[in-house]
Design an enzyme around this catalytic site. Structure first.
Site, PDB file in Angstrom:
ATOM      1  CD  GLU A  56      -0.834  -4.034  -4.253  1.00 21.34           C
ATOM      2  OE1 GLU A  56      -0.898  -5.251  -4.032  1.00 21.34           O
ATOM      3  OE2 GLU A  56      -1.027  -3.544  -5.399  1.00 21.34           O
ATOM      4  CB  CYS A  79       1.893  -9.223  -7.695  1.00 21.84           C
ATOM      5  SG  CYS A  79       2.785  -7.675  -7.936  1.00 21.84           S
ATOM      6  CG  LEU A 207     -22.474  -5.547 -31.467  1.00 25.41           C
ATOM      7  CD1 LEU A 207     -21.793  -6.858 -31.854  1.00 25.41           C
ATOM      8  CD2 LEU A 207     -23.519  -5.790 -30.397  1.00 25.41           C
ATOM      9  NE  ARG A 210     -24.815   4.556 -29.270  1.00 26.84           N
ATOM     10  CZ  ARG A 210     -25.291   3.357 -29.556  1.00 26.84           C
ATOM     11  NH1 ARG A 210     -24.585   2.531 -30.304  1.00 26.84           N
ATOM     12  NH2 ARG A 210     -26.470   2.981 -29.101  1.00 26.84           N
TER      13      ARG A 210
END
Length: 363
Positions: A56, A79, A207, A210
């Protein structure tokens, strides 16, 4: 009542929110579009990183004075609390926004209440527009808030007859380069990538992400009950942080300097719920499960798989391990039935995205 312009603006906000995937955790991804009083786009924005301005605020800065008397479309209820940034509900009031349309109510008890603050200030507020689409785009954060554990996406690649390797254990490469590149996108969107010791021994995976510019490297998590991981494993390099989860009584003397997490045992290995609780405590809100069939079976048996992404290659093997091992399902009536959310071509492969469906499961 929402009209065509409202729907178009909210869909654009949902598209904007997706730009923050992999960059905002432990915060949600949020998009915002502001139309001026005449219905023209005045500003757009999305939450770009945790600790930075919310969607926002970015949109209001872009809109400037054109925001006064306008409408703000936000994928999540604005919020209502002050954390590292101020409350967005008050920012919208201060900018003179006349109407706020949001897709999903904020389930976070610390931040909820924005709609009430806006209404108390005389702002017209509507909720629920394109809620299902916005929920899907923010599933990881919403799941983590509602369940108090990370969102878990299980990814696998298999042949058309469901094999993840041949009878002689060869498995590279079943899926196409295009599918493998897409997996790096999934990694870039996750807080943690989880594998088991079987996958580690068979493939020695790296893991790390890339080919995704600007990506935050996820935490690499190895579930290794007996601490059999070799110090030379690629996953232990410095490319990304790594956590080795072992049983409470495991001998880890061969892993000096490694980040070791001791957890209680569950059925067949590390207790899945204990692992997820520890990862949540460390700020992990989304997990990409890349382990083999045994690890996937443990997570399914624990009821801890929230989304499945399968890459099906136009290949037949006829023998070899299946994508899913024992998941505690002994009869068809206990089957975990899924609702297909998407089926698209990725190079020569078919990528199917599915989610557990309570309605289908009950039927």
């Amino acid at each position: 009542m929402a009209g065509t312009a409202d729907t178009h603006a909210m869909r654009r906000a949902i598209e904007l929110a997706a730009h923050g995937l992999g960059r905002t955790s432990p915060n949600p991804v949020v998009g915002c579009v502001i139309l001026d009083a005449s219905g023209e786009t005045a500003g757009t924005g999305y939450h770009q990183r945790a600790g930075g301005p919310h969607a926002e605020v970015h949109a209001l800065l872009a809109a400037g004075e054109k925001a006064r008397g306008g409408t703000a479309y936000v994928t999540l209820e604005p919020c209502n609390h002050t954390g590292r940034t101020g409350p967005c509900a008050q920012a919208l009031v201060d900018a003179g926004i006349a109407r706020v349309v949001y897709a999903v109510g904020d389930p976070d008890q610390q931040a909820t209440g924005g709609a009430g603050t806006l209404r108390a200030a005389g702002v017209e507020v509507e909720g629920g527009l394109l809620a299902e689409e916005a929920e899907a785009g923010n599933a990881a954060w919403l799941t983590s808030v509602r369940l108090g554990r990370p969102f878990v996406l299980w990814k696998y690649a298999a042949t058309l007859d469901g094999r993840i390797a041949a009878a002689d254990a060869t498995s590279r490469w079943i899926s196409s380069p295009e599918s493998r590149a897409d997996v790096h996108r999934l990694r870039a969107e996750a807080d943690a990538v989880v594998v088991g010791s079987g996958t580690l021994r068979a493939d020695d995976p790296h893991l790390a992400v890339r080919g995704a510019e600007g990506a935050t490297q996820p935490l690499r998590v190895v579930l290794d009950t007996h601490a059999t991981i070799l110090p030379t494993a690629r996953v232990l390099d410095a490319a990304a942080p790594t956590l080795v989860a072992v049983a409470e009584d495991a001998d880890t003397s061969q892993l000096p300097g490694a980040d070791v997490l001791r957890l209680p045992r569950g059925t067949g290995g590390i207790d899945v719920h204990a692992l997820l609780a520890e990862l949540y405590a460390r700020g992990v809100r989304s997990v990409l499960l890349e382990g083999g069939p045994t690890l996937a079976g443990a997570f399914v048996a624990a009821g801890a798989v929230d989304r499945v992404v399968g890459y099906l290659a136009p290949v037949l093997l006829g023998a070899g391990p299946a994508a899913l091992a024992d998941a505690g399902i002994s009869t068809l009536t206990e089957a975990l039935r899924l609702d297909i959310a998407e089926a698209v071509r990725i190079g020569p492969d078919l990528r199917i995205t599915a989610v557990p469906s309570p309605a289908l499961k009950e039927s």
